[in-house]
Design an enzyme around this catalytic site. Sequence first.
Site, mmCIF file in Angstrom:
data_model
loop_
_atom_site.group_PDB
_atom_site.id
_atom_site.type_symbol
_atom_site.label_atom_id
_atom_site.label_comp_id
_atom_site.label_asym_id
_atom_site.label_seq_id
_atom_site.Cartn_x
_atom_site.Cartn_y
_atom_site.Cartn_z
ATOM 1 N N LYS A 100 0.867 -1.196 0.000
ATOM 2 C CA LYS A 100 0.000 0.000 0.000
ATOM 3 C C LYS A 100 0.895 1.235 0.000
ATOM 4 O O LYS A 100 1.911 1.263 0.691
ATOM 5 C CB LYS A 100 -0.911 -0.002 1.231
ATOM 6 C CG LYS A 100 -1.766 1.268 1.354
ATOM 7 C CD LYS A 100 -2.902 1.094 2.339
ATOM 8 C CE LYS A 100 -2.558 1.321 3.783
ATOM 9 N NZ LYS A 100 -1.995 2.654 4.107
ATOM 10 N N GLU B 27 -9.058 7.458 3.707
ATOM 11 C CA GLU B 27 -8.939 7.821 5.129
ATOM 12 C C GLU B 27 -9.494 9.213 5.388
ATOM 13 O O GLU B 27 -9.093 10.187 4.724
ATOM 14 C CB GLU B 27 -7.455 7.747 5.544
ATOM 15 C CG GLU B 27 -7.240 8.126 7.006
ATOM 16 C CD GLU B 27 -5.890 7.714 7.567
ATOM 17 O OE1 GLU B 27 -5.088 7.079 6.858
ATOM 18 O OE2 GLU B 27 -5.638 8.039 8.750
HETATM 19 O O1 KIV Z 1 -0.765 2.632 8.808
HETATM 20 C C1 KIV Z 1 -1.967 2.337 8.958
HETATM 21 O O2 KIV Z 1 -2.379 1.764 9.961
HETATM 22 C C2 KIV Z 1 -2.891 2.707 7.893
HETATM 23 C C3 KIV Z 1 -4.347 2.667 8.224
HETATM 24 C C4 KIV Z 1 -4.675 3.837 9.065
HETATM 25 C C5 KIV Z 1 -5.197 2.588 7.029
HETATM 26 O O3 KIV Z 1 -2.487 3.061 6.826
#
Ligand code: KIV
Length: 270
Positions: A120, A187
């Site tokens: 991600k 988010e």
């Molecule tokens: O780092 C994380 O926990 C995230 C979530 C807030 C989606 O990216």
Amino acid sequence: MNYASNSTKALSILDLIAMKQAGEKISCLTAYDASFSALIDKVGVDVLLIGDSLGMVIQGQSTTVPVTIEDMVYHSRCVTRARNRAFVMADLPFLSYTSKTIAIENAAKLIQQGGAQMVKLEGARFEVIEFLVEQGIPVCGHLGLLPQSINQLGAYKVKGKQQQEADKIISDAKKIEQAGATLLVLECVPAALAKKISLALTIPVIGIGAGVDCDGQVLVLYDMLGLGTGKRPRFTHNFMADAQSIEGAVECYHQAVKKSLFPTLSQSYK
Ligand code: KIV
């Protein structure tokens, strides 16, 4: 078909896409170690995210900015060793995807050494996403509030309240899908905007502070267990409050997501 069955076959991205198509909500929690990974997996939560939030909740940093790729690989290994069924994605940390070459090196570490199924990354990084996907690395985009940009933002605030900003988030979401991403995290955006994006995209949209109409929900594990001393953001809920055990709290969260009972209106932004 209920994809949340007790099957121990590991979920793939195709299962998550099928869940969106079938209207089944996707549950996701962050995890950073083997014990919680095994517990969350046993409950049947669909996706484990090794989030760079570990910088804050594990390392005690004030932001996610200092987290390194080595930190992410270490925690990814801990998590993936202990899970059977849940789909696993890991965050590329701050400055670890500044170019295609740097991104592929770091994504490879998360996938090959960490055992993650997907990486991600934050922001409208279409070229990097396209390149990673071309090399066979599944990518999850992340729009709305981008915590890695906190030093530019100055504060953690809801994004997309103004029309111009909302239009840009919608347009970026579509371009992220076109670039080949197969999942998107949204988010801290107004619930109506998140709904519009979830309907417009064919890939699953996982919300945090983005209302109930996303295709799934994610929370930082320690927030949903009520740990932490600071002011809790409105989109989190302490699931330990009504549970007898940590496993019970995770089960309550999982069921609340599956039944669209979480987040409520008061846990969402207008
Ligand atoms: O780092 C994380 O926990 C995230 C979530 C807030 C989606 O990216």
